[in-house]
Write a protein that holds these residues in place. Structure first.
Motif, short mmCIF file in Angstrom:
data_model
loop_
_atom_site.label_atom_id
_atom_site.label_comp_id
_atom_site.label_asym_id
_atom_site.label_seq_id
_atom_site.Cartn_x
_atom_site.Cartn_y
_atom_site.Cartn_z
N ILE A 1 0.84 -1.20 0.00
CA ILE A 1 0.00 0.00 0.00
C ILE A 1 0.88 1.25 0.00
O ILE A 1 0.61 2.24 -0.71
CB ILE A 1 -0.96 -0.02 1.21
N ASP A 2 1.91 1.19 0.83
CA ASP A 2 2.81 2.35 0.88
C ASP A 2 3.48 2.57 -0.48
O ASP A 2 3.64 3.71 -0.95
CB ASP A 2 3.86 2.13 1.96
N LEU B 1 2.28 1.66 -3.36
CA LEU B 1 1.27 2.14 -4.30
C LEU B 1 1.05 3.64 -4.12
O LEU B 1 0.92 4.40 -5.10
CB LEU B 1 -0.04 1.36 -4.08
N THR B 2 1.01 4.07 -2.91
CA THR B 2 0.80 5.50 -2.62
C THR B 2 1.98 6.32 -3.13
O THR B 2 1.82 7.41 -3.71
CB THR B 2 0.62 5.71 -1.11
N GLU B 3 3.19 5.77 -2.93
CA GLU B 3 4.40 6.47 -3.40
C GLU B 3 4.40 6.58 -4.92
O GLU B 3 4.73 7.65 -5.48
CB GLU B 3 5.64 5.71 -2.90
N LEU B 4 4.03 5.50 -5.60
CA LEU B 4 3.98 5.50 -7.06
C LEU B 4 2.93 6.50 -7.57
O LEU B 4 3.16 7.24 -8.53
CB LEU B 4 3.66 4.09 -7.56
N LYS B 5 1.77 6.53 -6.87
CA LYS B 5 0.71 7.48 -7.24
C LYS B 5 1.21 8.90 -7.12
O LYS B 5 0.98 9.76 -8.01
CB LYS B 5 -0.51 7.24 -6.34
N ASP B 6 1.92 9.21 -6.06
CA ASP B 6 2.44 10.55 -5.83
C ASP B 6 3.46 10.95 -6.91
O ASP B 6 3.50 12.10 -7.37
CB ASP B 6 3.08 10.64 -4.44
N LYS B 7 4.30 9.99 -7.33
CA LYS B 7 5.31 10.28 -8.37
C LYS B 7 4.62 10.59 -9.71
O LYS B 7 5.02 11.52 -10.44
CB LYS B 7 6.26 9.10 -8.53
N LEU B 8 3.60 9.81 -10.02
CA LEU B 8 2.89 10.02 -11.29
C LEU B 8 2.17 11.37 -11.30
O LEU B 8 2.16 12.09 -12.31
CB LEU B 8 1.87 8.90 -11.54
N GLN C 1 -8.49 9.09 -8.25
CA GLN C 1 -9.76 8.42 -7.93
C GLN C 1 -9.53 6.92 -7.64
O GLN C 1 -10.09 6.36 -6.70
CB GLN C 1 -10.74 8.59 -9.09
N ARG C 2 -8.67 6.36 -8.52
CA ARG C 2 -8.37 4.92 -8.35
C ARG C 2 -7.71 4.68 -7.00
O ARG C 2 -8.04 3.73 -6.29
CB ARG C 2 -7.45 4.48 -9.49
N HIS C 3 -6.77 5.56 -6.63
CA HIS C 3 -6.06 5.39 -5.36
C HIS C 3 -7.03 5.55 -4.18
O HIS C 3 -6.96 4.81 -3.19
CB HIS C 3 -4.91 6.43 -5.27
N THR C 4 -7.94 6.54 -4.36
CA THR C 4 -8.91 6.75 -3.27
C THR C 4 -9.81 5.52 -3.10
O THR C 4 -10.10 5.08 -1.96
CB THR C 4 -9.78 7.96 -3.58
N ASP C 5 -10.25 4.93 -4.16
CA ASP C 5 -11.10 3.73 -4.09
C ASP C 5 -10.36 2.58 -3.40
O ASP C 5 -10.94 1.85 -2.58
CB ASP C 5 -11.54 3.31 -5.49
N MET D 1 -7.89 2.77 -1.31
CA MET D 1 -7.68 3.04 0.11
C MET D 1 -8.97 2.82 0.90
O MET D 1 -8.95 2.34 2.05
CB MET D 1 -7.19 4.48 0.29
N LYS D 2 -10.09 3.22 0.28
CA LYS D 2 -11.35 2.97 0.97
C LYS D 2 -11.59 1.48 1.17
O LYS D 2 -12.03 1.03 2.24
CB LYS D 2 -12.50 3.57 0.17
N ARG D 3 -11.32 0.71 0.13
CA ARG D 3 -11.48 -0.75 0.23
C ARG D 3 -10.51 -1.31 1.28
O ARG D 3 -10.84 -2.23 2.03
CB ARG D 3 -11.26 -1.39 -1.13
N TRP D 4 -9.30 -0.75 1.28
CA TRP D 4 -8.30 -1.23 2.26
C TRP D 4 -8.74 -0.91 3.69
O TRP D 4 -8.66 -1.75 4.59
CB TRP D 4 -6.95 -0.57 1.94
N ASP D 5 -9.19 0.32 3.91
CA ASP D 5 -9.64 0.69 5.26
C ASP D 5 -10.83 -0.17 5.71
O ASP D 5 -10.96 -0.56 6.88
CB ASP D 5 -10.03 2.16 5.28
N LYS D 6 -11.73 -0.46 4.74
CA LYS D 6 -12.87 -1.31 5.06
C LYS D 6 -12.41 -2.72 5.46
O LYS D 6 -12.92 -3.33 6.41
CB LYS D 6 -13.81 -1.37 3.87
#
Length: 460
Positions: A16-17, A19-26, A39-43, A45-50
């Motif tokens: 997850i970390d 993925l978040t780092e890659l999202k931030d670089k892009l 949006q994809r990252h937010t979805d 993370m929501k699924r992960w938190d759930k």
């Protein structure tokens, strides 16, 4: 399941970390699909938190279930242990309560009552233990569990046992009350018997002492002993009452009596012994009185013989053993030399041949007096003297015939039998024997010596 969920959680954390780092670089590189990436990252993370939340909830539920079943296991095990202890106590108590209530005394019954009272008092503590069982059972039922894998006991079976025990306690309480009543009645019987038995035993002892120490002239002694003999016969009815009391004791299964040492058997034997002793003594005195008139033996000599006999009759049994008899003869002046060691005592044996012909080991007073009279008087020399001697042996000293019982009362058995076998029976007189014809036959056949030595050493 809890462990695997936790392992998955921590195993995917680095991804997850990343993925978040890659999202931030892009996004920093102003990627053409930046909005879609966000949006994809937010979805994701929501699924992960759930997933994290659901995993934590499952973990808590599993932990709660583990604690739930752990408590249930503890309660089931505790119930099985308590139930086993309670049942062991119950079985022992029931066995004790079912024992037959039978005692042999009031004291023993009181001890049984005390033990039962202590047991009843201990039930309050057992009731508390029983309540603890009920509380544990209630906990188990709260889990909706109706079968305990650790025991076959249920609260219902234990409750049935407890109620059965309480009924047994009440029944035993009644049994002990009945037994105590029975033992009190038995104790009353013991005391009633003992009171009369002790009184009768004292009378026997006093009467024998009175008869044995009788003093005065021969006529006075005869009269006193005659009165005592009549009294003894009357006392037979008192002995009958004692026998009836003894029968009640036996019927009640009472074989011990702390209030008296006297059994009905020993008292009957003592009465019979006293009766025979008194009759022999009375007959002996009658013989002495007759001997005074027919043989010339004076009363002082007869008294001396009697006093010497009583002196050596230490136990007042009315008889002397051979050692006592020998000592008595020596005191009276008989010359009885001491034989050499290993040699027979011929002089004393010759006397015993006359006095103790049956060799029973004892010389009774009447045998002794007959011997002493025969040694100090001349032999009977005519039929009239001998007939008078027989007449003196009859009940009132005046009958023209004699009976077998009178002969046995006055003579040793073998001598009495000798006379009975040779005396003619008197017609129309039941048991009457003709001593007149008997004495005539003896003198006609020159049987004077035989008569004096074997049959009539003490009748004259």
């Amino acid at each position: 399941a809890v462990v695997s969920t936790q392992s998955g959680h921590y195993g995917r954390g680095d991804n997850i970390d990343s993925l978040t780092e890659l999202k931030d670089k892009l996004i920093s590189a102003q990627h053409a699909q930046t909005k879609a990436l966000k949006q994809r990252h937010t979805d994701v993370m929501k699924r992960w938190d759930k997933l994290i939340a659901e995993s934590e909830a499952r973990r808590k539920k599993l932990l709660a279930a583990r604690d739930h079943f752990s408590d249930l296991e503890k309660s089931l095990s505790q119930f099985a242990s308590l139930a086993s202890q309670f049942n062991g106590w119950y079985e022992n108590a029931e066995e004790d309560l079912s024992e037959i209530v039978f005692t042999t005394s009031v004291d023993e019954c009181h001890r049984l009552r005390d033990d039962h009272t202590n047991f009843v008092e201990s039930l309050s503590k057992k009731r508390e233990e029983f309540k603890e069982l009920e509380e544990v059972d209630a906990i188990i039922r709260s889990y909706h569990v109706h079968v305990n894998p650790y025991t076959w006991f249920t609260m219902d079976t234990l409750e049935d046992g407890w109620q059965c025990l309480l009924r047994s306690v009440k029944e035993r309480d009644l049994d002990i009350d009945r037994e105590l009543k029975r033992q009190k009645q038995n104790d009353d019987l013991r005391q009633a018997y003992a009171k009369q038995a002790n009184s009768f035993a004292d009378w026997l002892k006093t009467t024998k002492e009175h008869v044995s120490t009788n003093k005065g002239s021969l006529e006075e002694q005869r009269n006193l002993i005659q009165r005592k003999s009549d009294e003894i016969k009357k006392k037979r009815s008192f002995l009958g009452e004692l026998e009836e009391l003894s029968a009640h004791l036996e019927k009640a299964m009472i074989f011990d009596n702390k209030y008296t040492p006297h059994s009905i058997v020993t008292l009957a034997q003592q009465w019979d012994g006293l009766d025979q002793f008194t009759r022999r003594l009375l007959q002996n005195i009658k013989t002495q009185i007759a001997a005074q008139g027919t043989t010339g033996v004076d009363e002082d000599e007869l008294k001396e013989f009697t006093i010497m006999f009583k002196h050596f009759d230490k136990d007042r049994s009315g008889r002397l053993d051979h050692t006592e008899f020998k000592a008595c003869l020596r005191s009276l002046g008989f010359d009885l030399p001491v034989p050499a060691e290993g040699e027979p005592d011929r002089a004393f044996e010759a006397i015993l041949d006359v006095v103790d012909r049956d060799r029973d080991g004892f010389i009774r007073l009447e045998e002794y007096m007959q011997f002493m009279i025969s040694r100090t008087t001349e032999n009977v020399t005519n039929t009239e003297d001998l007939a008078e001697a027989f007449q003196a042996l009859t009940e009132n000293g005046d009958k023209p015939y004699i009976t077998a019982s009178e002969l046995y009362a006055a003579m040793p058995p073998e001598q009495a039998k000798y006379c009975i076998d040779r005396m003619d029976k008197i017609p129309d007189v039941p048991g009457g024997l003709d001593y007149h014809s008997f004495t005539a036959k003896l003198f006609q056949s020159n049987a004077n010596t035989s008569l004096n030595s074997s049959t009539m050493s003490g009748t004259a």
